[in-house]
Motif scaffolding. Structure first.
Motif, PDB file in Angstrom:
ATOM      1  N   GLY A 128      17.179  44.421  38.251  1.00 24.11           N
ATOM      2  CA  GLY A 128      17.260  44.309  39.695  1.00 24.11           C
ATOM      3  C   GLY A 128      17.555  45.623  40.399  1.00 24.11           C
ATOM      4  N   ILE A 129      17.415  46.731  39.679  1.00 22.18           N
ATOM      5  CA  ILE A 129      17.688  48.051  40.246  1.00 22.18           C
ATOM      6  C   ILE A 129      16.378  48.658  40.721  1.00 22.18           C
ATOM      7  CG2 ILE A 129      18.538  50.378  39.761  1.00 22.18           C
ATOM      8  CD1 ILE A 129      20.297  49.093  37.552  1.00 22.18           C
ATOM      9  N   SER A 130      16.336  49.002  42.007  1.00 28.15           N
ATOM     10  CA  SER A 130      15.168  49.692  42.544  1.00 28.15           C
ATOM     11  C   SER A 130      15.550  51.147  42.799  1.00 28.15           C
ATOM     12  CB  SER A 130      14.677  49.019  43.827  1.00 28.15           C
ATOM     13  OG  SER A 130      15.635  49.155  44.847  1.00 28.15           O
ATOM     14  N   ASN A 131      14.602  51.941  43.237  1.00 27.27           N
ATOM     15  CA  ASN A 131      14.851  53.371  43.424  1.00 27.27           C
ATOM     16  C   ASN A 131      15.850  53.656  44.537  1.00 27.27           C
ATOM     17  OD1 ASN A 131      14.368  55.934  42.383  1.00 27.27           O
ATOM     18  ND2 ASN A 131      12.945  56.425  44.017  1.00 27.27           N
ATOM     19  N   ASP A 132      16.084  52.687  45.433  1.00 27.32           N
ATOM     20  CA  ASP A 132      17.053  52.911  46.504  1.00 27.32           C
ATOM     21  C   ASP A 132      18.385  52.188  46.275  1.00 27.32           C
ATOM     22  OD1 ASP A 132      16.078  50.377  46.909  1.00 27.32           O
ATOM     23  OD2 ASP A 132      15.778  50.604  49.060  1.00 27.32           O
ATOM     24  N   THR A 133      18.594  51.629  45.088  1.00 28.71           N
ATOM     25  CA  THR A 133      19.850  50.961  44.738  1.00 28.71           C
ATOM     26  C   THR A 133      20.894  51.993  44.352  1.00 28.71           C
ATOM     27  OG1 THR A 133      18.623  49.067  43.854  1.00 28.71           O
ATOM     28  CG2 THR A 133      20.920  49.297  43.161  1.00 28.71           C
ATOM     29  N   HIS A 134      22.105  51.881  44.929  1.00 29.40           N
ATOM     30  CA  HIS A 134      23.215  52.735  44.486  1.00 29.40           C
ATOM     31  C   HIS A 134      23.804  52.092  43.234  1.00 29.40           C
ATOM     32  CE1 HIS A 134      26.430  55.751  45.127  1.00 29.40           C
ATOM     33  NE2 HIS A 134      27.040  54.917  44.288  1.00 29.40           N
ATOM     34  N   VAL A 135      23.830  52.837  42.140  1.00 22.85           N
ATOM     35  CA  VAL A 135      24.277  52.336  40.848  1.00 22.85           C
ATOM     36  C   VAL A 135      25.664  52.896  40.547  1.00 22.85           C
ATOM     37  CG1 VAL A 135      23.758  52.255  38.379  1.00 22.85           C
ATOM     38  CG2 VAL A 135      21.889  52.232  40.046  1.00 22.85           C
ATOM     39  N   VAL A 136      26.588  52.021  40.150  1.00 22.38           N
ATOM     40  CA  VAL A 136      27.920  52.447  39.712  1.00 22.38           C
ATOM     41  C   VAL A 136      28.012  52.153  38.221  1.00 22.38           C
ATOM     42  CG1 VAL A 136      30.413  52.140  39.957  1.00 22.38           C
ATOM     43  CG2 VAL A 136      28.918  51.950  41.972  1.00 22.38           C
ATOM     44  N   VAL A 137      28.308  53.198  37.443  1.00 24.59           N
ATOM     45  CA  VAL A 137      28.415  53.049  35.993  1.00 24.59           C
ATOM     46  C   VAL A 137      29.853  53.290  35.567  1.00 24.59           C
ATOM     47  CG1 VAL A 137      26.016  53.675  35.576  1.00 24.59           C
ATOM     48  CG2 VAL A 137      27.741  55.458  35.569  1.00 24.59           C
ATOM     49  N   TYR A 138      30.224  52.738  34.421  1.00 24.24           N
ATOM     50  CA  TYR A 138      31.584  52.903  33.908  1.00 24.24           C
ATOM     51  C   TYR A 138      31.572  52.776  32.401  1.00 24.24           C
ATOM     52  CZ  TYR A 138      31.426  47.851  33.419  1.00 24.24           C
ATOM     53  OH  TYR A 138      31.065  46.582  33.067  1.00 24.24           O
ATOM     54  N   ASP A 139      32.642  53.226  31.798  1.00 27.75           N
ATOM     55  CA  ASP A 139      32.853  53.024  30.377  1.00 27.75           C
ATOM     56  C   ASP A 139      33.909  51.948  30.203  1.00 27.75           C
ATOM     57  OD1 ASP A 139      31.213  54.834  28.788  1.00 27.75           O
ATOM     58  OD2 ASP A 139      32.272  56.421  29.849  1.00 27.75           O
ATOM     59  N   ALA A 140      33.724  51.118  29.202  1.00 24.60           N
ATOM     60  CA  ALA A 140      34.719  50.094  28.901  1.00 24.60           C
ATOM     61  C   ALA A 140      35.863  50.677  28.073  1.00 24.60           C
ATOM     62  CB  ALA A 140      34.073  48.925  28.167  1.00 24.60           C
TER      63      ALA A 140
END
Length: 86
Positions: free
Chosen positions: A16-28
């Motif tokens: 569901g990620i498009s080129n204008d989606t702000h993505v937040v990533v993290y490590d567990a």
């Protein structure tokens, strides 16, 4: 090693990620190795929506009492968008 642009576009599009989606990533875990690699990969493919690394990772987020979703992510309709390697 990076996936091909086509594989990357298919994988993130299916999430569901498009080129204008702000993505937040993290490590567990305590390290930021995986999150940094994901950030770098999005940037390498020219993702224009922005990518951020969650400061302190998932543990810090949970320790601050912020909500965490569980369960299935559901089904997304992938979006076809051009991916460019810089």
């Amino acid at each position: 090693m990076l996936p091909t642009p086509e594989v990357f576009a298919e994988i993130v599009g299916n999430m569901g990620i498009s080129n204008d989606t702000h993505v937040v990533v993290y490590d567990a875990s305590q390290s930021i190795g995986a999150a940094a690699r994901v950030l770098w990969t999005f940037r390498a493919f020219g993702h224009s929506g922005g990518v951020s690394v969650l400061d302190g990772g998932l543990r810090a987020w949970e320790a601050e009492g912020y909500p965490v979703a569980t369960g299935s992510l559901g089904t997304f309709q992938g979006e076809e968008s051009p991916v460019q390697v810089r």
